[in-house]
Design a protein around this motif. Structure first.
Motif, PDB file in Angstrom:
ATOM      1  N   ILE A 187      17.420  56.161  18.041  1.00  0.00           N
ATOM      2  CA  ILE A 187      17.961  54.810  18.154  1.00  0.00           C
ATOM      3  C   ILE A 187      19.205  54.618  17.278  1.00  0.00           C
ATOM      4  O   ILE A 187      19.820  53.556  17.325  1.00  0.00           O
ATOM      5  CB  ILE A 187      16.902  53.755  17.797  1.00  0.00           C
ATOM      6  N   GLN A 188      19.537  55.636  16.511  1.00  0.00           N
ATOM      7  CA  GLN A 188      20.765  55.579  15.728  1.00  0.00           C
ATOM      8  C   GLN A 188      21.480  56.928  15.794  1.00  0.00           C
ATOM      9  O   GLN A 188      20.835  57.970  15.891  1.00  0.00           O
ATOM     10  CB  GLN A 188      20.484  55.256  14.252  1.00  0.00           C
ATOM     11  N   SER A 189      22.788  56.888  15.766  1.00  0.00           N
ATOM     12  CA  SER A 189      23.568  58.111  15.564  1.00  0.00           C
ATOM     13  C   SER A 189      24.805  57.762  14.752  1.00  0.00           C
ATOM     14  O   SER A 189      25.289  56.619  14.784  1.00  0.00           O
ATOM     15  CB  SER A 189      23.960  58.769  16.890  1.00  0.00           C
ATOM     16  N   LYS A 190      25.268  58.725  14.010  1.00  0.00           N
ATOM     17  CA  LYS A 190      26.386  58.487  13.106  1.00  0.00           C
ATOM     18  C   LYS A 190      27.700  58.309  13.876  1.00  0.00           C
ATOM     19  O   LYS A 190      27.892  58.865  14.961  1.00  0.00           O
ATOM     20  CB  LYS A 190      26.532  59.649  12.122  1.00  0.00           C
ATOM     21  N   MET A 196      23.405  52.050  17.198  1.00  0.00           N
ATOM     22  CA  MET A 196      22.332  51.419  16.433  1.00  0.00           C
ATOM     23  C   MET A 196      21.611  50.440  17.363  1.00  0.00           C
ATOM     24  O   MET A 196      22.135  49.373  17.688  1.00  0.00           O
ATOM     25  CB  MET A 196      22.864  50.709  15.189  1.00  0.00           C
ATOM     26  N   VAL A 197      20.416  50.821  17.812  1.00  0.00           N
ATOM     27  CA  VAL A 197      19.627  49.996  18.714  1.00  0.00           C
ATOM     28  C   VAL A 197      18.599  49.215  17.902  1.00  0.00           C
ATOM     29  O   VAL A 197      17.934  49.771  17.024  1.00  0.00           O
ATOM     30  CB  VAL A 197      18.916  50.871  19.770  1.00  0.00           C
ATOM     31  N   ASP A 198      18.470  47.958  18.202  1.00  0.00           N
ATOM     32  CA  ASP A 198      17.513  47.081  17.518  1.00  0.00           C
ATOM     33  C   ASP A 198      16.095  47.612  17.738  1.00  0.00           C
ATOM     34  O   ASP A 198      15.656  47.811  18.876  1.00  0.00           O
ATOM     35  CB  ASP A 198      17.642  45.666  18.076  1.00  0.00           C
ATOM     36  N   GLU A 199      15.367  47.843  16.657  1.00  0.00           N
ATOM     37  CA  GLU A 199      14.006  48.365  16.761  1.00  0.00           C
ATOM     38  C   GLU A 199      13.057  47.401  17.463  1.00  0.00           C
ATOM     39  O   GLU A 199      11.964  47.788  17.871  1.00  0.00           O
ATOM     40  CB  GLU A 199      13.462  48.713  15.371  1.00  0.00           C
ATOM     41  N   PHE A 207      12.687  46.894  25.765  1.00  0.00           N
ATOM     42  CA  PHE A 207      12.690  48.127  26.553  1.00  0.00           C
ATOM     43  C   PHE A 207      12.300  49.318  25.678  1.00  0.00           C
ATOM     44  O   PHE A 207      11.516  50.169  26.079  1.00  0.00           O
ATOM     45  CB  PHE A 207      14.083  48.384  27.154  1.00  0.00           C
ATOM     46  N   LEU A 208      12.887  49.344  24.488  1.00  0.00           N
ATOM     47  CA  LEU A 208      12.643  50.442  23.557  1.00  0.00           C
ATOM     48  C   LEU A 208      11.163  50.551  23.205  1.00  0.00           C
ATOM     49  O   LEU A 208      10.581  51.640  23.246  1.00  0.00           O
ATOM     50  CB  LEU A 208      13.477  50.218  22.289  1.00  0.00           C
ATOM     51  N   TYR A 250      29.893  48.794  24.328  1.00  0.00           N
ATOM     52  CA  TYR A 250      29.832  47.606  25.182  1.00  0.00           C
ATOM     53  C   TYR A 250      28.589  46.754  24.901  1.00  0.00           C
ATOM     54  O   TYR A 250      28.261  45.861  25.671  1.00  0.00           O
ATOM     55  CB  TYR A 250      29.858  48.019  26.655  1.00  0.00           C
ATOM     56  N   GLY A 251      27.894  47.077  23.807  1.00  0.00           N
ATOM     57  CA  GLY A 251      26.739  46.290  23.427  1.00  0.00           C
ATOM     58  C   GLY A 251      25.488  46.573  24.232  1.00  0.00           C
ATOM     59  O   GLY A 251      24.539  45.782  24.227  1.00  0.00           O
ATOM     60  N   VAL A 252      25.455  47.702  24.937  1.00  0.00           N
ATOM     61  CA  VAL A 252      24.295  48.075  25.744  1.00  0.00           C
ATOM     62  C   VAL A 252      23.383  48.969  24.917  1.00  0.00           C
ATOM     63  O   VAL A 252      23.839  49.948  24.312  1.00  0.00           O
ATOM     64  CB  VAL A 252      24.730  48.820  27.024  1.00  0.00           C
ATOM     65  N   ALA A 253      22.092  48.657  24.889  1.00  0.00           N
ATOM     66  CA  ALA A 253      21.132  49.477  24.151  1.00  0.00           C
ATOM     67  C   ALA A 253      20.950  50.816  24.861  1.00  0.00           C
ATOM     68  O   ALA A 253      20.543  50.856  26.023  1.00  0.00           O
ATOM     69  CB  ALA A 253      19.798  48.749  24.052  1.00  0.00           C
ATOM     70  N   ALA A 254      21.262  51.893  24.167  1.00  0.00           N
ATOM     71  CA  ALA A 254      21.174  53.237  24.750  1.00  0.00           C
ATOM     72  C   ALA A 254      20.495  54.165  23.762  1.00  0.00           C
ATOM     73  O   ALA A 254      20.875  54.223  22.586  1.00  0.00           O
ATOM     74  CB  ALA A 254      22.568  53.767  25.106  1.00  0.00           C
TER      75      ALA A 254
END
Length: 364
Positions: free
Chosen positions: A170-173, A285-288, A292-293, A325-329
């Protein structure tokens, strides 16, 4: 993780076929894309084939997609890194499918294709589902996924089938790559005091940048710093004081650090030094708490009877283009090891389980 010996499945058969295309060059990648396009159409999908800079891209949709529903995108890259001929001859041993791309990520691609085929037989889906197959993730993704998102191919949640052993990244540098050029003054090596050694100045500059406190920061997902002196070029002959030296830095930043702010900080720390921006990439950085996650994690735990973790990736993937683009990926893929190496493999059973996870995630 250990898996028992398993019979060959449709996921394995399709993965083997994709590996055999040896999708390294643009010609081989496009040939593999042609095969995927035909396979998807024959299995009931509505296929759009795009082309960008000579590379083909596939966008496959379900015939019963409803545009009013939340959109889930399955993203996979066809391209693999080069290797000897043997790594493109897939084989199964002890429940493992060996071959270049089996783990990164043709096994996931094949499974995603089969999941799309599965979904054509279902009614009343909760999501609008698309599969995108891109040609250049290993070389940066600029001509594949970035091209797609810049042209509006977006959704609400994206699963990139990168190898994660069922954990969910859910995170990458973020990425900051720079070239720094330092000037000196040439002189005869026997009288170095008459010159100014550019290599020594460059090393002083490097140490000054490396000592910045921002590069010491960590978080719950990243305990190590990623600051690498990648190349250095200076001097021409041994009996001369070098008058120019350049070096390149590959710096990976925490998701809450601004690439632009760090770049400006470096410039202010070493004024009067030429600093060229080679490449920048935004973090992920995806919200925990993303619904969907958490649904994906719950179903993955159920199918694998495991303890799926949220993780961070030190490297980058095509998730970053959606993130802009603010899309959770997220990155989420099957179980294996050795990607980019001579003994790359994916567990056969993990492909079967991966299919179950994706199907249940989309259907429930």
């Amino acid at each position: 993780m250990k898996y028992p010996e398993t019979k060959e499945s449709v996921e394995v058969e399709l993965t083997k076929t994709l590996i055999s295309y040896r999708p390294v060059t643009s010609t081989e990648i496009n040939s593999c894309m042609d095969y995927c396009s035909k396979w998807l159409q024959e299995h009931g999908l509505v296929v759009e084939v795009l082309e960008n800079k000579g590379l083909k891209i596939i966008v496959a949709n379900l015939p019963n997609n409803c545009k009013d529903l939340p959109k889930v995108i399955l993203n996979g890259h066809i391209d693999v890194v080069p290797g000897g001929e043997n790594v493109f001859k897939p084989k199964i041993e002890n429940g493992k499918l060996f071959g270049r791309g089996s783990y990164d990520m043709l096994g996931a691609v094949a499974t995603m294709m089969i999941v799309m085929s599965d979904l054509t037989k279902k009614d009343s889906l909760k999501y609008n589902v698309s599969l995108v197959l891109v040609p250049d993730e290993e070389k940066g993704g600029q001509d594949g996924t970035k091209f797609l998102v810049d042209n509006g191919y977006l959704g609400d949640f994206v699963i990139c089938g990168e190898p994660t052993n069922y954990d969910i990244s859910i995170q990458s540098k973020g990425v900051l790559q720079v070239e720094i050029t330092v000037k000196g003054k040439s002189a005869h090596a026997s009288r170095p005091w008459l010159g100014e050694n550019a290599i020594e100045k460059a090393m002083d500059t490097y140490k000054k940048i490396k000592s910045l406190k921002c590069f010491e920061e960590t978080n719950a997902f990243f305990s190590e710093k990623s600051f690498n002196l990648s190349t250095i070029n200076g001097g021409s002959v041994i009996n001369q004081v070098p008058d120019e030296c350049s070096f390149e830095l590959d710096i990976r930043l925490l998701p809450d650090q601004s690439v632009e702010e760090i770049f400006n900080l470096i410039k202010s720390e070493v004024p009067n030094i030429k600093i060229s921006l080679l490449r920048r990439g935004e973090p992920v950085m995806v919200d925990e708490n993303n619904i969907f996650l958490n649904r994906l994690k719950t179903i993955a735990n159920k199918v694998t009877k495991g303890d799926i973790r949220f993780i961070g990736q030190y490297g980058t993937a095509d998730t970053r283009f959606y993130s802009e683009y603010g899309v959770a990926a997220v990155e989420f893929g099957p179980v294996g090891a050795g990607h980019h190496g001579p003994d790359e493999f994916v567990y056969v059973q993990s492909l079967n389980d991966y299919r179950k996870i994706l199907n249940e995630f989309i259907l429930n």
